[in-house]
Every structure is written in structure tokens, then in C-alpha cells.
Design a protein around this motif. Structure first.
Motif, PDB file in Angstrom:
ATOM      1  N   ALA A 136       0.822  -1.219   0.000  1.00  0.00           N
ATOM      2  CA  ALA A 136       0.000   0.000   0.000  1.00  0.00           C
ATOM      3  C   ALA A 136       0.849   1.260   0.000  1.00  0.00           C
ATOM      4  CB  ALA A 136      -0.930  -0.012   1.208  1.00  0.00           C
ATOM      5  N   LEU A 137       1.965   1.228   0.731  1.00  0.00           N
ATOM      6  CA  LEU A 137       2.744   2.447   0.937  1.00  0.00           C
ATOM      7  C   LEU A 137       4.047   2.494   0.157  1.00  0.00           C
ATOM      8  CD1 LEU A 137       2.268   2.654   4.824  1.00  0.00           C
ATOM      9  CD2 LEU A 137       0.887   3.744   3.030  1.00  0.00           C
ATOM     10  N   GLY A 138       4.487   1.357  -0.377  1.00  0.00           N
ATOM     11  CA  GLY A 138       5.758   1.312  -1.088  1.00  0.00           C
ATOM     12  C   GLY A 138       5.795   2.125  -2.374  1.00  0.00           C
ATOM     13  N   PRO A 139       4.793   1.988  -3.260  1.00  0.00           N
ATOM     14  CA  PRO A 139       4.821   2.754  -4.507  1.00  0.00           C
ATOM     15  C   PRO A 139       4.668   4.255  -4.251  1.00  0.00           C
ATOM     16  CG  PRO A 139       3.281   0.924  -4.633  1.00  0.00           C
ATOM     17  CD  PRO A 139       3.661   1.069  -3.201  1.00  0.00           C
ATOM     18  N   ALA A 140       5.174   5.040  -5.172  1.00  0.00           N
ATOM     19  CA  ALA A 140       5.019   6.482  -5.055  1.00  0.00           C
ATOM     20  C   ALA A 140       3.547   6.866  -5.159  1.00  0.00           C
ATOM     21  CB  ALA A 140       5.827   7.176  -6.150  1.00  0.00           C
ATOM     22  N   GLY A 141       3.170   7.892  -4.445  1.00  0.00           N
ATOM     23  CA  GLY A 141       1.802   8.369  -4.512  1.00  0.00           C
ATOM     24  C   GLY A 141       0.919   7.759  -3.442  1.00  0.00           C
ATOM     25  N   PRO A 142      -0.346   8.160  -3.418  1.00  0.00           N
ATOM     26  CA  PRO A 142      -1.282   7.646  -2.405  1.00  0.00           C
ATOM     27  C   PRO A 142      -1.564   6.159  -2.606  1.00  0.00           C
ATOM     28  CG  PRO A 142      -2.441   8.940  -4.059  1.00  0.00           C
ATOM     29  CD  PRO A 142      -0.987   9.112  -4.333  1.00  0.00           C
ATOM     30  N   PRO A 143      -1.985   5.474  -1.551  1.00  0.00           N
ATOM     31  CA  PRO A 143      -2.211   4.030  -1.668  1.00  0.00           C
ATOM     32  C   PRO A 143      -3.427   3.648  -2.502  1.00  0.00           C
ATOM     33  CG  PRO A 143      -2.867   4.815   0.495  1.00  0.00           C
ATOM     34  CD  PRO A 143      -2.181   5.956  -0.187  1.00  0.00           C
ATOM     35  N   GLY A 144      -4.329   4.587  -2.780  1.00  0.00           N
ATOM     36  CA  GLY A 144      -5.530   4.246  -3.535  1.00  0.00           C
ATOM     37  C   GLY A 144      -6.567   3.599  -2.628  1.00  0.00           C
ATOM     38  N   TRP A 145      -7.775   3.429  -3.173  1.00  0.00           N
ATOM     39  CA  TRP A 145      -8.848   2.919  -2.311  1.00  0.00           C
ATOM     40  C   TRP A 145      -8.615   1.475  -1.886  1.00  0.00           C
ATOM     41  CZ3 TRP A 145     -11.962  -1.233  -3.491  1.00  0.00           C
ATOM     42  CH2 TRP A 145     -11.925  -1.697  -4.809  1.00  0.00           C
ATOM     43  N   TRP A 146      -8.082   0.629  -2.829  1.00  0.00           N
ATOM     44  CA  TRP A 146      -7.863  -0.767  -2.452  1.00  0.00           C
ATOM     45  C   TRP A 146      -6.724  -0.895  -1.434  1.00  0.00           C
ATOM     46  CZ3 TRP A 146     -10.871  -4.738  -2.642  1.00  0.00           C
ATOM     47  CH2 TRP A 146     -10.353  -6.024  -2.408  1.00  0.00           C
ATOM     48  N   GLY A 147      -5.707  -0.058  -1.598  1.00  0.00           N
ATOM     49  CA  GLY A 147      -4.629  -0.067  -0.617  1.00  0.00           C
ATOM     50  C   GLY A 147      -5.114   0.375   0.748  1.00  0.00           C
ATOM     51  N   ALA A 148      -5.964   1.411   0.777  1.00  0.00           N
ATOM     52  CA  ALA A 148      -6.497   1.888   2.051  1.00  0.00           C
ATOM     53  C   ALA A 148      -7.364   0.826   2.721  1.00  0.00           C
ATOM     54  CB  ALA A 148      -7.300   3.168   1.825  1.00  0.00           C
ATOM     55  N   VAL A 149      -8.203   0.148   1.918  1.00  0.00           N
ATOM     56  CA  VAL A 149      -9.053  -0.910   2.473  1.00  0.00           C
ATOM     57  C   VAL A 149      -8.203  -2.048   3.024  1.00  0.00           C
ATOM     58  CG1 VAL A 149     -10.724  -2.706   1.867  1.00  0.00           C
ATOM     59  CG2 VAL A 149     -11.063  -0.358   1.053  1.00  0.00           C
ATOM     60  N   VAL A 179      -2.679 -10.242  -2.259  1.00  0.00           N
ATOM     61  CA  VAL A 179      -2.456 -10.658  -3.646  1.00  0.00           C
ATOM     62  C   VAL A 179      -3.255  -9.776  -4.597  1.00  0.00           C
ATOM     63  CG1 VAL A 179      -2.834 -12.516  -5.304  1.00  0.00           C
ATOM     64  CG2 VAL A 179      -1.847 -13.028  -3.080  1.00  0.00           C
ATOM     65  N   ALA A 180      -4.502  -9.472  -4.227  1.00  0.00           N
ATOM     66  CA  ALA A 180      -5.310  -8.582  -5.061  1.00  0.00           C
ATOM     67  C   ALA A 180      -4.653  -7.211  -5.183  1.00  0.00           C
ATOM     68  CB  ALA A 180      -6.717  -8.452  -4.468  1.00  0.00           C
ATOM     69  N   LEU A 181      -4.125  -6.712  -4.065  1.00  0.00           N
ATOM     70  CA  LEU A 181      -3.441  -5.416  -4.107  1.00  0.00           C
ATOM     71  C   LEU A 181      -2.187  -5.489  -4.966  1.00  0.00           C
ATOM     72  CD1 LEU A 181      -3.230  -2.507  -3.169  1.00  0.00           C
ATOM     73  CD2 LEU A 181      -2.174  -3.317  -1.046  1.00  0.00           C
ATOM     74  N   LEU A 182      -1.466  -6.612  -4.887  1.00  0.00           N
ATOM     75  CA  LEU A 182      -0.287  -6.798  -5.729  1.00  0.00           C
ATOM     76  C   LEU A 182      -0.659  -6.752  -7.205  1.00  0.00           C
ATOM     77  CD1 LEU A 182       2.692  -7.497  -6.168  1.00  0.00           C
ATOM     78  CD2 LEU A 182       2.110  -9.898  -5.851  1.00  0.00           C
ATOM     79  N   LEU A 183      -1.782  -7.387  -7.550  1.00  0.00           N
ATOM     80  CA  LEU A 183      -2.215  -7.387  -8.946  1.00  0.00           C
ATOM     81  C   LEU A 183      -2.687  -5.999  -9.382  1.00  0.00           C
ATOM     82  CD1 LEU A 183      -4.154 -10.785  -9.076  1.00  0.00           C
ATOM     83  CD2 LEU A 183      -1.855 -10.282  -9.924  1.00  0.00           C
ATOM     84  N   VAL A 184      -3.317  -5.270  -8.454  1.00  0.00           N
ATOM     85  CA  VAL A 184      -3.741  -3.908  -8.776  1.00  0.00           C
ATOM     86  C   VAL A 184      -2.534  -3.021  -9.016  1.00  0.00           C
ATOM     87  CG1 VAL A 184      -4.824  -1.826  -7.808  1.00  0.00           C
ATOM     88  CG2 VAL A 184      -5.951  -4.048  -7.581  1.00  0.00           C
ATOM     89  N   ARG A 185      -1.520  -3.193  -8.163  1.00  0.00           N
ATOM     90  CA  ARG A 185      -0.304  -2.395  -8.306  1.00  0.00           C
ATOM     91  C   ARG A 185       0.547  -2.836  -9.493  1.00  0.00           C
ATOM     92  NH1 ARG A 185      -0.471   2.398  -5.649  1.00  0.00           N
ATOM     93  NH2 ARG A 185      -0.604   2.189  -3.395  1.00  0.00           N
ATOM     94  N   GLY A 186       0.453  -4.133  -9.849  1.00  0.00           N
ATOM     95  CA  GLY A 186       1.281  -4.663 -10.920  1.00  0.00           C
ATOM     96  C   GLY A 186       2.658  -5.013 -10.403  1.00  0.00           C
ATOM     97  N   ALA A 187       3.450  -5.693 -11.230  1.00  0.00           N
ATOM     98  CA  ALA A 187       4.806  -6.060 -10.813  1.00  0.00           C
ATOM     99  C   ALA A 187       5.780  -4.914 -10.924  1.00  0.00           C
ATOM    100  CB  ALA A 187       5.296  -7.250 -11.656  1.00  0.00           C
ATOM    101  N   ALA A 188       5.289  -3.769 -11.430  1.00  0.00           N
ATOM    102  CA  ALA A 188       6.031  -2.516 -11.385  1.00  0.00           C
ATOM    103  C   ALA A 188       7.476  -2.614 -11.804  1.00  0.00           C
ATOM    104  CB  ALA A 188       5.940  -1.919  -9.991  1.00  0.00           C
ATOM    105  N   PRO A 189       7.755  -2.857 -13.115  1.00  0.00           N
ATOM    106  CA  PRO A 189       9.142  -2.817 -13.546  1.00  0.00           C
ATOM    107  C   PRO A 189       9.708  -1.417 -13.424  1.00  0.00           C
ATOM    108  CG  PRO A 189       7.677  -2.922 -15.442  1.00  0.00           C
ATOM    109  CD  PRO A 189       6.819  -3.098 -14.225  1.00  0.00           C
ATOM    110  N   LEU A 190      11.000  -1.316 -13.162  1.00  0.00           N
ATOM    111  CA  LEU A 190      11.639  -0.009 -13.039  1.00  0.00           C
ATOM    112  C   LEU A 190      11.713   0.698 -14.380  1.00  0.00           C
ATOM    113  CD1 LEU A 190      14.553  -0.989 -10.626  1.00  0.00           C
ATOM    114  CD2 LEU A 190      12.481   0.268 -10.041  1.00  0.00           C
TER     115      LEU A 190
END
Length: 289
Positions: A230-243, A278-289
Motif C-alpha cells: 500500500a505504501l511502497g509505490p510512489a503516490g497515495p495508496p488508492g482505495w484498495w490499498g487503504a481498504v 495478492v489482489a493489491l499486488l495485482l492492482v499495483r502490478g509487478a512494477a518494472p523499473l
């Protein structure tokens, strides 16, 4: 010339089918399907095209099949002595040599499929498969039993990102969250069988912690993974991250409290939190650099 006896024809046909079905059940089909599907979802999340995504899923599928068959073949005697149901090798539904053959065949197939995803991606994936085999053959009975799970879960999103053209590395928070989920998966997977395993000489990390210690530790990596995702990526966590952040700790705590009345409450709560992670991981994606 007489008419063939229908019962004999059925028996001749059904016997190979039963053995094939038993072989399929001995690969641990639930985790095999779940991990392969997760690999495909991560591949889509990082933007792999259809061919690369299919290669990724095929590589992960072959690796997971080899791991599952290896586990059942190696543990056949222990499973039989513990009286565990649903173990085809232990109950004689399929022979141990047949399962070993399937395990090695899947492992050999995994090599070219993994390398087809790219040299770096393939090497990382094959290292994870090798770690899982090491768990089956030795590490599950040592204090390092957690390590192959951490490696496997951490590398899965990394392999998805590395399969992209140019092999960009995954973001740190993806790998960290995967490692935490791997630790939780190990604790949750072993928790119901700790007492049986101890009677059969298995003494991994959860067994050393005991049922109570493992149940108390289980929520920690799950809640930590929720926070990282929820907090690792830049920006706000989004609604799913907050939930996810809002429900992770209370759900895990409820599992511990209810564990006094229902032995599997801690594991059930862990499954709920893990599903959200896992759902949050899929929402965030594997986030390549």
C-alpha cells in the motif's frame, strides 16, 4: 467369436484413467493452478504480450508441477505413516517411480521454457525452482525451511518483470512484499500439520516455534506485506490499498482471538489477508523499473 465382457473392457480402460487422475492429484493441483494463474496475471500487469505471457505461464506451470510431484514422491512414506488422506502415492493410487518420472520430466521441460523468457528471467526462475526442490529434499526439516518460500514468492513478480524486452528489474517493494507473503505462506501451509510432522521427524522453523508460536507469528508478515504494497509505490495508496491496510491487522487479530475456539481460525484469517494482499499486488502490478 464371443462378445467381449463389458466389465473387462471398462476395467482395462478405467485403470489407466484412474492412475492418470491419481498422478494429476499428486502434483498438488491447487497451488499449481493458483501460482500459474498468478504468474499470468502478473505478466498481464507488467504489459507482456500474448506470446511472452504464455511462455511465462508455461515455465511457471512446469516448475510447479515438478515441485509438487517431487514433494509427494519424496514424502510418500511419511504421508503413509501419518495416515494422511488425499495423498495418491501414499495410498497406492499411483506408484512412486511414476511420480518421480513425472517430476523429473517436468523439471527438464522447465529449463527451456524458463530460458525462453530471457536468460536473466529464466535463470532467476530456475533458481527458485531449485530452491523449492531443496525444500522438498532437505530444507523442510531444518531451521531454513522458510527460505525457499521466501525465494519463490519474491522471484515470481521479478520473473514477470524480467520477461519484458530489455529485462527491467522489478521495484523493491514488489520483491519485498513477495518475500513477506512467501514467509506467511510457509507458516500457514505447515501450521495444520505441525504435530503430525513432529512425530515423523520434520523439524522446520514452524515446528520449532510450535503451534502457538507459529499462529502468533503468521499475521506479522501478512500485515507487513499489506503495508509495503500500500505504501511502497510512489503516490497515495488508492482505495484498495487503504481498504487492505484497514482490514489486515483487525482480521489477523480476530484470527488469533478466535483461535481459542476454532483451531484453524488463525489460518483462515491469514488466508483472507493474503487474498487481499495478492489482489493489491495485482492492482499495483509487478512494477518494472
Amino acid at each position: 467369436m464371443g462378445t467381449p465382457d463389458p466389465s473387462r473392457v471398462y476395467a482395462a480402460t478405467a485403470w489407466p484413467l484412474r492412475r492418470t487422475a491419481a498422478l494429476a492429484r499428486s502434483c498438488h493441483p491447487g497451488p499449481v493452478v493458483a501460482v500459474s494463474a498468478l504468474a499470468g496475471a502478473l505478466g498481464v500487469g507488467v504489459g507482456l504480450d500474448g506470446v511472452r505471457c504464455a511462455l511465462l505461464v508455461a515455465a511457471v506451470l512446469s516448475g510447479q508441477l515438478s515441485i509438487g510431484w517431487c514433494n509427494d514422491a519424496f514424502d510418500a512414506r511419511r504421508d503413509a505413516s501419518a495416515g494422511r488422506r488425499g495423498k495418491p502415492v501414499a495410498d497406492g493410487s499411483v506408484s512412486r517411480p511414476a511420480v518421480w518420472t513425472a517430476a523429473f520430466a517436468a523439471a527438464l521441460l522447465c529449463v527451456p521454457l524458463s530460458l525462453a523468457c530471457g536468460l536473466l528471467a529464466g535463470t532467476v526462475h530456475l533458481a527458485a525452482v531449485a530452491a523449492a526442490w531443496a525444500y522438498n529434499l532437505r530444507l523442510k526439516a531444518t531451521a531454513l525451511s522458510w527460505l525457499p518460500y521466501v525465494i519463490g514468492f519474491a522471484t515470481l513478480p521479478a520473473v514477470a518483470a524480467l520477461t519484458l524486452p530489455g529485462s527491467p528489474g522489478p521495484a523493491w517493494w514488489v520483491v519485498t512484499a513477495g518475500a513477506l507473503l512467501g514467509l506467511a505462506a510457509h507458516l500457514g501451509d505447515v501450521l495444520p500439520d505441525i504435530e503430525d510432522d513432529l512425530r515423523n521427524g520434520v523439524n522446520g522453523l514452524p515446528h520449532r516455534l510450535g503451534v502457538t508460536g507459529t499462529a502468533l507469528l503468521l499475521p506479522v508478515p501478512l500485515v507487513a506485506a499489506s503495508a509495503v504494497l500500500a505504501l511502497g509505490p510512489a503516490g497515495p495508496p488508492g482505495w484498495w490499498g487503504a481498504v487492505t491496510l484497514a482490514v489486515a491487522a483487525p482480521t489477523a487479530l480476530a484470527g488469533l482471538v478466535l483461535g481459542r475456539y476454532w483451531r484453524k481460525a488463525a489460518l483462515a484469517a491469514a488466508v483472507v489477508v493474503a487474498a487481499a494482499d495478492v489482489a493489491l499486488l495485482l492492482v499495483r502490478g509487478a512494477a518494472p523499473l
